[in-house]
Design an enzyme around this catalytic site. Structure first.
Site, short mmCIF file in Angstrom:
data_model
loop_
_atom_site.label_atom_id
_atom_site.label_comp_id
_atom_site.label_asym_id
_atom_site.label_seq_id
_atom_site.Cartn_x
_atom_site.Cartn_y
_atom_site.Cartn_z
N HIS A 57 51.58 53.82 27.63
CA HIS A 57 52.88 53.20 27.34
C HIS A 57 53.86 53.22 28.50
CE1 HIS A 57 53.96 57.40 26.87
NE2 HIS A 57 55.22 57.03 26.99
C1 UD1 Z 1 60.42 57.02 25.53
C2 UD1 Z 1 60.67 57.96 26.72
C3 UD1 Z 1 59.34 58.38 27.32
C4 UD1 Z 1 58.40 58.93 26.28
C5 UD1 Z 1 58.25 57.89 25.16
C6 UD1 Z 1 57.32 58.39 24.07
C7 UD1 Z 1 62.75 57.50 28.00
C8 UD1 Z 1 63.25 57.01 29.29
N1 UD1 Z 1 61.43 57.30 27.78
O1 UD1 Z 1 59.82 55.84 26.07
O2 UD1 Z 1 59.59 59.39 28.28
O3 UD1 Z 1 57.15 59.19 26.85
O4 UD1 Z 1 59.55 57.65 24.62
O5 UD1 Z 1 57.10 57.45 23.10
O6 UD1 Z 1 63.49 58.05 27.23
N2 UD1 Z 1 60.40 50.80 20.37
C9 UD1 Z 1 59.94 50.51 19.10
N3 UD1 Z 1 60.19 51.42 18.12
C10 UD1 Z 1 60.87 52.57 18.33
C11 UD1 Z 1 61.35 52.85 19.62
C12 UD1 Z 1 61.10 51.96 20.63
O7 UD1 Z 1 59.34 49.49 18.88
O8 UD1 Z 1 61.05 53.36 17.38
C13 UD1 Z 1 60.12 49.82 21.44
C14 UD1 Z 1 61.29 48.93 21.71
O9 UD1 Z 1 60.82 47.69 22.07
C15 UD1 Z 1 61.94 49.59 22.91
C16 UD1 Z 1 60.72 50.13 23.65
O10 UD1 Z 1 59.83 50.54 22.62
O11 UD1 Z 1 62.70 48.71 23.66
C17 UD1 Z 1 61.03 51.28 24.56
O12 UD1 Z 1 61.65 52.32 23.81
P1 UD1 Z 1 62.48 53.45 24.59
O13 UD1 Z 1 63.01 54.43 23.62
O14 UD1 Z 1 63.44 52.80 25.52
O15 UD1 Z 1 61.40 54.10 25.53
P2 UD1 Z 1 59.85 54.49 25.26
O16 UD1 Z 1 58.98 53.54 25.99
O17 UD1 Z 1 59.60 54.70 23.81
#
Ligand code: UD1
Length: 375
Positions: A217
């Site tokens: 991811h």
């Molecule tokens: C975050 C953490 C990362 C961790 C990961 C575990 C940061 C910078 N990154 O990354 O260190 O390894 O979590 O999962 O904080 N999304 C969903 N559902 C959710 C949350 C997110 O679909 O419940 C999707 C959305 O499109 C969102 C994208 O995932 O824009 C990224 O989510 P985000 O919380 O920004 O970062 P992660 O990639 O989840």
């Protein structure tokens, strides 16, 4: 650290995203087991909100429902970090905490630490001092900045102390306590869901000849079409040797669909699953021949489980998993991954469980915190 003994406000314990939950669950248990500590209040920023990234893990980890949910959701890094700060400040004002406890390196970790330090409230950072030395990783920025403004820095491995010392952090703030993630793993190990059950439910009967587990991811692996295509092509190649089960983050699924790459994930020896519960993932990893990942926590969990791990990144902030554990950092070039695969299956040298990864870390952290804050 101020006149805390006279007026001990709550311990505000912050979680935001999936990898925080397995770290906070044992801490919360440890804090709440002691009547002589102020109450531990669980604050969820809402960074993760999907049931499979969030609610399901709360259930599996027996993590109590958050006392407060800030509901920030997704956004750019700036928007997400700013929104957590904006919504966390009134919580600080209301609770007047004696300490803010943060874990790991996600955006919520840094955002809440910043609010706390500017209000003169001590910050305890659990999993401090890890460095990938790659500032293109958002987590690396979160780690460096959170450590700079924390009062109590709890480390999982001794190399973290060198990193912190190099950045000018006084030794007296550092505490080698072990790994809270492994507290959770050992606590729940006997409840892990057998892999056969999870694979069968997903329609992935591989015939009992072993399988590999994949998670992917990181922005560097999935956010650009060419990088994602290359990652998926590697998985197809490995799957010819070992059937693979991929538990994919919603971010990765969205990119696969968006870049028109879903054909690459269709094959009898490649099963794509949604994000798994904690107990399913534990079972899948524990029984796997091999794990391929770009996650930080999974490098540690496979080391604790003595299951070979190939990290599809150019670096790791967790070197103990390589020097002591089962991890190989193989990068993203196909030839290196296939070499790593062969080496991993060939075994090679005794593997040890790192120092203090013994299931008692949260208790050590609690005791150090109590002494530092309340004497
Ligand atoms: C975050 C953490 C990362 C961790 C990961 C575990 C940061 C910078 N990154 O990354 O260190 O390894 O979590 O999962 O904080 N999304 C969903 N559902 C959710 C949350 C997110 O679909 O419940 C999707 C959305 O499109 C969102 C994208 O995932 O824009 C990224 O989510 P985000 O919380 O920004 O970062 P992660 O990639 O989840």
């Amino acid at each position: 650290m101020g006149n805390l003994r006279d007026n001990p406000g709550a311990l505000l314990c912050v979680v935001g995203a999936r990898p925080n939950y397995m770290k906070m669950a044992p801490l919360l248990r440890a804090f709440r087991s002691r009547a002589d500590l102020p109450p531990a209040v669980l604050v969820h920023t809402g960074q993760h909100y999907d049931p499979m990234l969030n609610d399901r893990l709360f259930e599996d980890l027996a993590l109590p429902r958050p006392d407060i949910n800030l509901g920030v959701g997704s956004g750019t890094h700036a928007v997400q970090t700013a929104e957590v700060m904006r919504r966390f400040e009134p919580v600080m004002d209301e609770h007047q905490p004696s300490c803010v406890v943060v874990v790991g390196d996600v955006n919520s970790t840094l955002a809440c630490s910043l609010v706390a330090v500017k209000k003169g409230v001590p910050v305890a950072h659990v999993e401090a001092g890890l460095r990938s030395f790659d500032r293109a990783m958002p987590e690396e920025i979160n780690r460096i900045l959170t450590d700079q403004i924390s009062d109590l820095l709890y480390t999982t491995e001794r190399s973290a102390h060198d990193n912190l010392a190099r950045e000018g952090i006084p030794t007296g703030r550092m505490h080698f306590a072990g790994n809270v993630m492994i507290d959770s793993l050992l606590y729940h190990r006997s409840r892990a869901v057998p892999a056969a059950r999870t694979l069968q439910a997903a329609g992935a009967g591989f015939g009992g000849a072993g399988y590999g587990v994949v998670t992917l991811h990181r922005p560097s692996n999935v956010d650009e079409p060419e990088a994602l295509r290359a990652s998926l092509e590697i998985l197809c190649e490995v799957a010819q040797r070992l059937p693979l089960v991929c538990a994919l983050h919603p971010r990765t699924v969205a990119r696969v669909d968006g870049f028109g790459l879903s054909e690459l994930l269709k094959g009898a020896r490649l099963a794509v699953l949604p994000p798994q519960g904690y107990l399913e993932m534990l079972g899948l990893m524990a029984e796997a021949t091999l794990v391929l990942t770009d996650s930080g926590g999974i490098q540690e969990e496979t080391t604790a489980l003595s299951v070979p791990c190939l990290t599809l990144r150019e670096n790791t902030e967790r070197p103990i998993t390589v020097t002591c554990g089962t991890n190989r950092v193989v990068g993203t070039r196909p030839a290196d991954i296939v070499d790593g695969y062969r080496a991993a299956l060939a075994g090679g040298g005794p593997r040890r469980i790192p120092e203090l990864w013994d299931g008692r870390t949260s208790e050590r952290i609690r005791d150090i915190l109590q002494k530092a804050l309340f004497g």
